[in-house]
Design an enzyme around this catalytic site. Structure first.
Site, short mmCIF file in Angstrom:
data_model
loop_
_atom_site.label_atom_id
_atom_site.label_comp_id
_atom_site.label_asym_id
_atom_site.label_seq_id
_atom_site.Cartn_x
_atom_site.Cartn_y
_atom_site.Cartn_z
N ARG B 79 -60.21 27.06 -16.09
CA ARG B 79 -59.42 28.16 -16.65
C ARG B 79 -60.35 29.10 -17.41
O ARG B 79 -61.22 28.65 -18.15
CB ARG B 79 -58.38 27.56 -17.60
N ARG B 148 -56.76 28.98 -28.10
CA ARG B 148 -56.80 29.23 -26.65
C ARG B 148 -56.87 30.74 -26.38
O ARG B 148 -56.96 31.55 -27.28
CB ARG B 148 -55.54 28.66 -26.01
N LYS B 212 -54.02 21.92 -29.55
CA LYS B 212 -54.20 23.29 -29.08
C LYS B 212 -53.60 24.29 -30.05
O LYS B 212 -52.68 23.96 -30.82
CB LYS B 212 -53.57 23.46 -27.70
N LYS B 214 -52.39 28.54 -30.29
CA LYS B 214 -52.19 29.73 -29.46
C LYS B 214 -51.83 30.95 -30.28
O LYS B 214 -51.02 30.88 -31.20
CB LYS B 214 -51.08 29.46 -28.45
N CYS B 433 -44.22 27.13 -13.49
CA CYS B 433 -45.53 26.57 -13.84
C CYS B 433 -46.16 25.96 -12.59
O CYS B 433 -45.53 25.86 -11.55
CB CYS B 433 -45.37 25.51 -14.93
N CYS B 439 -51.01 19.26 -11.29
CA CYS B 439 -50.76 18.96 -12.70
C CYS B 439 -50.48 17.47 -12.87
O CYS B 439 -49.55 16.93 -12.29
CB CYS B 439 -49.62 19.77 -13.26
N CYS B 478 -42.08 19.81 -16.07
CA CYS B 478 -41.92 18.77 -17.09
C CYS B 478 -41.57 19.46 -18.40
O CYS B 478 -41.62 20.68 -18.49
CB CYS B 478 -43.20 17.93 -17.21
N CYS B 482 -44.72 24.97 -19.71
CA CYS B 482 -45.79 25.96 -19.48
C CYS B 482 -45.28 27.29 -18.96
O CYS B 482 -45.95 28.31 -19.08
CB CYS B 482 -46.82 25.37 -18.54
#
Ligand code: SRM
Ligand SMILES: Cc1cc2nc3c(=O)[nH]c(=O)nc-3n(C[C@H](O)[C@H](O)[C@H](O)COP(=O)(O)OP(=O)(O)OC[C@H]3O[C@@H](n4cnc5c(N)ncnc54)[C@H](O)[C@@H]3O)c2cc1C
Ligand SMILES: Cc1cc2nc3c(=O)[nH]c(=O)nc-3n(C[C@H](O)[C@H](O)[C@H](O)COP(=O)(O)O)c2cc1C
Ligand code: SF4
Lengths: 600, 573
Positions: B79, B148, B212, B214, B433, B439, B478, B482
């Site tokens: 990414r 991120r 993470k 953001k 997503c 994934c 899930c 995302c």
């Protein structure tokens, strides 16, 4: 804004942190989860022995007096419950072994006396990943009869799924179907685990106490092997071995469909040593028989009496005659009938004749040079079918009464037709349950060292790796002290790394010590096993000097020569010898049975 | 001063890995060199994320390969870090070549304005990262427990404000880059400096963040970045094209775990207004507060949203003000109209033109009859402006001179990139997503299922004459969310193969979370559940009333506590 609080986050001295890191390195999720649970258990002063490791699975008590708890768990619920049960049972003085389903030695199932299974349902009614093998085995045809087993099952699930707790239910039903006695009814724990799990665990504990207390030590001695069958199976009288597994083991992207085939020798009385080969009597492809009948214009039903046998033509062609390999006498006989100048010239020229024999199968000859045959004469002229040999890829000590093979297909196009090899095609297309006529072809020249503390160097690219799977199984089973080194090669790492996960597991467990890989087409320049032999020459020579045995298996035409030359070069370079002395060194090794080759 | 972390329970395994990693080096070099497996050591799988890559495997093949006695078909997702998602045509061409040479032949635009490459094998990972860096794009901190990729409203029209906001976003992106040289040593062969391995991480410290983090910059009236779903948000307050400052938001995040009530999606709180010059100090204050107070023992509870909920928003605001050294001014009025993209050609204030293209689920590939990858390659060869990735997985061909429009347009048409002209609003705005097969966490299909689901839903809408009504559809494989499903008017959240939770009732502006309507149902049940709702919506909606709002008004779904941003005034200044 200091970063001080963060440092205190890892409340370990530096060297312990390092140890921790080394410890966790390479562990899979399940192991990590177990580890964290173990540490948590320690922290609450409730020591829990790491019984999940295979080493500790060996409990002194016999299966008769022991409770085995097997769990299958994706997110840890079933595992936790199983651990609780194990702890409680142990606390009340019972001999317990607790195993994750994928660590359960399936071969021991038949000697199990008391088994509890705690397992969740995943996916769309599937077993958890760690229990797939266990469930497959149980539901498969190889599952043993379990008349002596007492069991109970706790299923975990979530009733919002359509297939609530089906995995537990399947195991419960199957164990009973195999003759085992259900001690009490299956539990089906919903997301509110304890409602059902608590009483079930309580019940399980009580029942285990009762069952184990009452079971008397067994008075009878069960023989390890079934008594020898009256018939002795031989090449001429092959045993019809049942196919247990016929599994592609090259990836779907691989150019060759390599098969791993497991055959049952049960009740045959046959036994073998690692290094032996299995002889296989193929049946020719029926389509090929049809094609030959068509091109000769004969009737498949024509009775042909020959060699004291009276069979229809089709049966002769299917099971008694070579169709995929051409023989000289047949070409000569065909030429006599064909009266074709080209064919006659080819036969008269040694080179051309050799090429013809290599390139043509019987059907190609019949198509290219037409001639009239009658059924009787055709059968008399064709060469009798011969069995093919396949290195046995297993050790009886690891697989009981099975023999495993690794089969590469012979499959190519020529003369505008697809061509196959008789035996590899026959084996590759056998269904589970199908029968394969087999016999053992002993190979005394290809044997592991008697002295198990000797090191072994195994060089087996392609299907040449087959016997070394058996070697390693054997060395593990006998607890050999010597080290093992495997050189393997094939076209692509991703597609053709035969038995990859088995080698990886053996390395991780310290059962295989070195593995050198040559994937010829993964880089611009081709790399083969002999390159790795040269590259690792210093160490390899040191192993030889230390008494190691060297084995080479596989392709006779190129590989064996190249490997031999590489070994000689290693001895020249690292042993500071002349070419001739190095050759002598290898000759001596061979005479001492320390350099053995099995080539084809 | 409180030292809250002294009393926390055992740190998670990942914390130990980070601490002992010698600033994210771990044993990555050894792992990459190990020829026996296509995977890397378990501890390294956590560390490689900080370098912008995830170890994955082709889940379609997992079972098959297990039977084949082969390890999973491991590969790596990479990414990029690309604040605001802006790249030049030259960079595009390089990324395109990487997709073809090293990855699976596709470029994947993400919901955070980044590119993803899928299917890079370990042996080629280093070459791939070198090639990306060669395009002057890096992947540092694109994943991992750090800040991120910073989102910036794609917003091509308000060119001046965009430029101002973009500058802050870049500055903050750089500020939060880890200081370690690990990335440069491992991937780009930078020489190790003496005594390396323990660089000072002035902002992160030796353990980096608990989780993470953001950041997003929004520019009203469009909330394409879904600012309230971010740990930290800046809502630009623009007057006459001039950036006056930002309303600051904190504590947004969407990830949840099925059946675990301790985890939940949460919209950010609006803390107050700051001037542009205060943005960096506030960002640092928020990040370091989370560093010091975030939960480091339970990764499921480690995002800033839980830190704030556990300690209280009042405490948090005070802590940020203390660290920043100033107080927030009262929130300025702002208003969002929607959280989608504006498709087609738009003209900017500076008379330059921008073309927003629909890229379904962000996947740029050469499809049969629609060679999108090739088309964009051809466009990149002639385009002189830049490309901008939108936070909705779409693509803007930005900064086109009037005279060059025709050429771009014809390339768009000939390569089948003109889908935006013919698509229903449902299709245009749908997000999915990645999910299967790459994934690792996917429980159900998302990206691969979207085309089929869209056809079925379009059929349903047509039956009720709703084809032209914009309805926001989002699907996630899930509950991690995302595709930001909890902000979808209709959302599917994967539970098991072919089964989803149906969530309904978000607004179309990213200011109200949706609610669980039906649990664990399959496609037929989904369509069956939606049909009557759409039917009554078609008949009974007020003019201009959005589907989510309608469901709430008619009581089909109940509003959740704390699930909507309370904003006093809805008018822009
Ligand atoms: C590519 C992308 C989705 C897309 O289709 O565009 C994506 C893909 C993945 N996300 Fe995400 N996330 C993406 C945006 C999001 C968003 C939306 C956003 O940020 O606006 C969210 C919800 C907001 C949030 O963070 O709360 C999101 C919440 C998660 C979570 C849940 C985090 C949590 O707090 O619980 C995970 C799982 C985790 O971190 O443990 C996750 C994890 C993942 C991983 C890396 C799976 C993994 O950890 O193994 C997925 C890789 C799939 C693949 O094969 O490519 N992803 N992820 C987005 C990449 C963004 C980027 O460029 O950086
Ligand atoms: C001790 C020993 C161990 C062995 N172990 C193994 C093992 O572990 N695994 C394994 O797979 N094999 C093994 N073999 C080889 C095996 O015995 C067979 O020879 C092989 O499987 C081919 O047999 P077949 O009946 O399929 O082909 P056949 O019917 O015997 O041969 C087909 C014919 O096709 C020809 N041919 C083959 N390929 C081509 C081509 N590309 N172009 C033109 N003509 C071609 C051949 O010359 C041959 O005449 C072993 C052999 C020995 C002697
Ligand atoms: C992706 C997924 C699929 C599931 N599918 C089923 C199912 O088909 N049937 C069922 O009864 N439970 C299902 N469950 C629920 C689990 O069995 C349940 O959560 C159980 O407690 C997990 O136990 P474990 O942690 O030991 O794996 C599923 C759970 C997940 C996460
Ligand atoms: S929402 Fe779940 S399935 Fe989809 S990409 Fe994110 S982590 Fe994977």
């Amino acid at each position: 804004m200091s970063a001080e609080p963060i440092r205190t986050l890892v409340p370990l001295p530096e060297e312990k942190t390092g140890l921790l890191l080394r410890l966790v390195d390479g562990l899979d999720q399940a192991a990590l989860q177990w580890l964290s649970g173990y540490a948590a258990g320690l922290a609450t002063q409730a020591p829990l022995h790491p019984r999940e490791t295979p080493a500790l699975a060996a409990v002194e008590s016999s299966p008769q007096q022991q409770l085995t708890i097997v769990f299958g768990s994706q997110t840890g619920n079933a595992k936790r419950l199983a651990e609780t049960l194990a702890r409680d049972a142990e606390g009340s003085g019972l001999a317990v072994r607790l195993l994750r389903a994928d660590a359960y030695p399936l071969r021991e199932l038949k000697s199990e006396r008391l088994l509890y299974v705690v397992i969740s349902t995943q996916g769309d009614g599937d077993p958890p990943d760690d229990a797939r093998g266990f469930v497959e085995f149980l539901s498969g045809k190889r599952a043993p009869q379990l008349a002596e087993l007492k069991f109970a099952v706790l299923g975990l699930g979530d009733s919002s799924y359509a297939k609530f707790c089906v995995t537990g239910a399947e195991i419960d039903a199957r164990l009973s179907e195999l003759g085992a006695t259900r001690l009490f009814a299956r539990g089906e724990a919903d997301v509110d685990l304890d409602t059902v799990a608590k009483p079930w665990l309580q019940r399980a504990l009580t029942s285990a106490r009762e069952t184990l207390k009452s079971s008397l030590p067994s008075a009878t001695v069960t023989p390890l092997r079934p008594s020898r069958a009256a018939v002795v199976w031989t090449r001429e009288r092959p045993f019809a071995a049942e196919v247990l597994i016929n599994q592609r083991i090259s990836s779907r992207a691989a150019s060759k469909d390599i098969r791993h085939i497991e055959l049952s020798l049960a009740e045959s009385g046959l036994s073998y040593e690692p290094g032996d080969a299995l002889g296989v009597w193929p049946t020719n492809p029926p389509e090929l028989v049809d094609a030959i009948v068509a091109v000769t214009g004969l009737d498949a039903r024509t009775a042909v009496a020959h060699d004291e046998q009276d069979l229809p033509l089709a049966d002769w062609l299917l099971t008694k005659r070579e169709l995929t390999r051409l023989s000289r006498p047949f070409v000569v006989a065909h030429a006599a009938r064909a009266g074709n100048a080209d064919l006659d010239t080819a036969i008269a020229t040694p080179d051309a004749f050799a090429r013809l024999l290599a390139d043509f199968q019987v059907i190609d000859l019949l198509h290219t040079f037409s001639a009239a045959w009658d059924a009787q004469e055709l059968i008399a002229a064709l060469r009798p079918l011969t069995p093919r040999l396949y290195s046995i890829a297993s050790s009886l000590k690891a697989v009981d009464d099975e023999a495993h093979l690794t089969v590469a297909p012979v499959d190519y196009a020529a003369f505008g037709r697809n061509h196959v090899g008789a035996a590899s095609h026959f084996l590759s297309n056998r269904q589970i349950d199908g029968k394969v006529p087999v016999f053992i072809e002993a190979n005394e020249r290809f044997r592991l060292p008697q002295d198990t503390s000797r090191d072994v160097i195994m060089i087996g690219p392609g299907t040449g790796v087959a016997p070394f799977r058996g070697f390693l199984q054997e060395r593990i089973a006998v607890g050999a002290k010597g080290k093992s080194w495997l050189f393997f090669g094939n076209p692509h790492f991703r597609n053709d790394f035969l038995y990859q996960i088995e080698w990886q597991r053996a390395l991780k467990r310290g059962e295989l010590h070195k593995l050198d890989l040559a994937f010829s087409r993964d880089q611009a320049h081709k790399v083969y096993v002999q390159h790795n032999i040269r590259r690792r020459g210093r160490e390899l020579y040191a192993w030889l000097e230390n008494g190691a045995h060297v084995y080479v298996c596989g392709d006779a035409t190129h590989m064996a020569k190249d490997v031999h030359a590489a070994l000689r070069d290693v001895i020249v370079e690292h042993g500071r010898r002349s070419q001739e002395d190095a050759e002598g060194y290898l000759t001596r090794l061979a005479a001492d049975r320390r350099y053995a080759r099995d080539l084809y | 001063m409180s030292t809250p972390l002294m009393s926390t329970p055992t740190p998670s395994v990942v914390e130990a890995i980070k601490a002992a990693s010698r600033r994210l080096r771990g044993t990555l070099v050894e792992s990459l060199a190990d020829p026996l497996t296509g995977s890397i050591a378990e501890a390294d799988t956590h560390l490689i994320k900080f370098h912008g890559s995830y170890q994955q495997d082709d889940r379609d093949l997992r079972d098959e390969r297990r039977l084949q006695k082969l390890e999973p078909d491991y590969s790596f997702m990479i990414r990029t870090r690309l604040p605001g998602g802006v790249v030049t045509p030259q960079q595009w061409l390089k990324l395109d070549a990487i997709a073809t040479n090293f990855a699976n032949g596709t470029l994947r635009l993400t919901t955070r304005q980044a590119f993803q490459f899928h299917g890079v094998i370990k042996r080629e990972l280093k070459s791939t990262l070198r090639a990306i860096n060669n395009a002057l794009i890096d992947t540092v901190a694109a994943c991992g427990d750090v800040n991120r990729n910073v989102l910036v409203a794609a917003n091509p029209q308000q060119s001046q404000a965009h430029a101002a906001v973009y500058a802050y976003a870049r500055q903050i992106s750089e500020l939060f880059l880890p200081a370690t040289r690990a990335y440069y040593e491992i991937w780009l062969d930078e020489k190790k400096v003496a005594g390396n391995g323990e660089e000072v991480e002035p902002i992160y410290g030796s353990n980096y963040l608990p989780r993470k983090f953001k950041i997003a910059f929004a520019v009203p009236p469009v909330n394409d970045v879904d600012v309230f779903a971010n740990d930290l948000g800046f809502i630009g307050i623009v007057e006459n094209g001039v950036l006056l400052g930002f309303n600051v938001t904190a504590g947004g995040g969407l990830g949840a775990t099925h059946g675990d009530a301790n985890t939940y999606p949460r919209l950010a709180d609006v803390l107050g207004f700051i001037t542009p010059g205060q943005a960096v100090a506030v960002a640092e204050a928020v990040v370091t507060a989370q560093r010091d107070f975030g939960n480091r023992s339970d990764r499921k509870r480690a995002r800033l949203k839980y830190t704030i909920d556990d300690r209280g928003p009042g405490w948090f605001k005070a802590e940020v003000e203390r660290r920043a050294g100033f107080s927030f001014a009262p929130v300025r009025a702002f208003g969002f109209e929607h959280n989608g993209d504006r498709f087609g050609w738009t003209e900017g204030e500076d008379r330059r033109w921008h073309l927003t293209l629909r890229i379904e689920a962000g996947r740029i590939a050469d499809h049969d009859g629609a060679p999108h990858l090739k088309g964009l390659r051809e466009i990149a060869k002639v385009h002189r402006g830049e490309f901008r990735l939108t936070p909705n997985q779409n693509l803007v061909i930005a900064n086109v001179a009037q005279t060059e429009r025709a050429q771009i347009e014809s390339l768009v048409t000939t390569h089948g990139l003109d889908g935006y002209l013919y698509s229903t609003p449902l299709r245009l705005n749908a997000l999915a997503c990645v999910a299967l097969p790459t994934c690792a966490l996917a429980m159900a299909e998302a990206e691969r299922y979207l085309p089929q689901l869209l056809l079925k839903l379009e059929e349903l809408l047509e039956r009720h004459s709703l084809s032209d009504t914009p309805i926001g559809l989002r699907i996630s494989g899930c509950p991690n969310g995302c595709s930001r499903p909890y902000l979808g008017e209709i959302a599917l959240v994967g539970k098991a193969p072919g089964r989803y939770n149906l969530m309904l009732g978000a607004d179309a502006r990213g200011q109200r979370l949706n609610t669980l309507y039906r649990e664990n149902i399959d496609e037929a049940q989904i369509l069956h559940a939606l049909e009557p709702l759409l039917a009554s919506y078609a008949r009974q909606r007020f003019s201009g009333e959005a589907f989510g709002d309608f469901l709430l008004r008619t009581g089909v779904v109940a509003p959740k506590a704390r699930a909507a941003i309370a904003i006093e005034s809805e008018t822009t200044t």
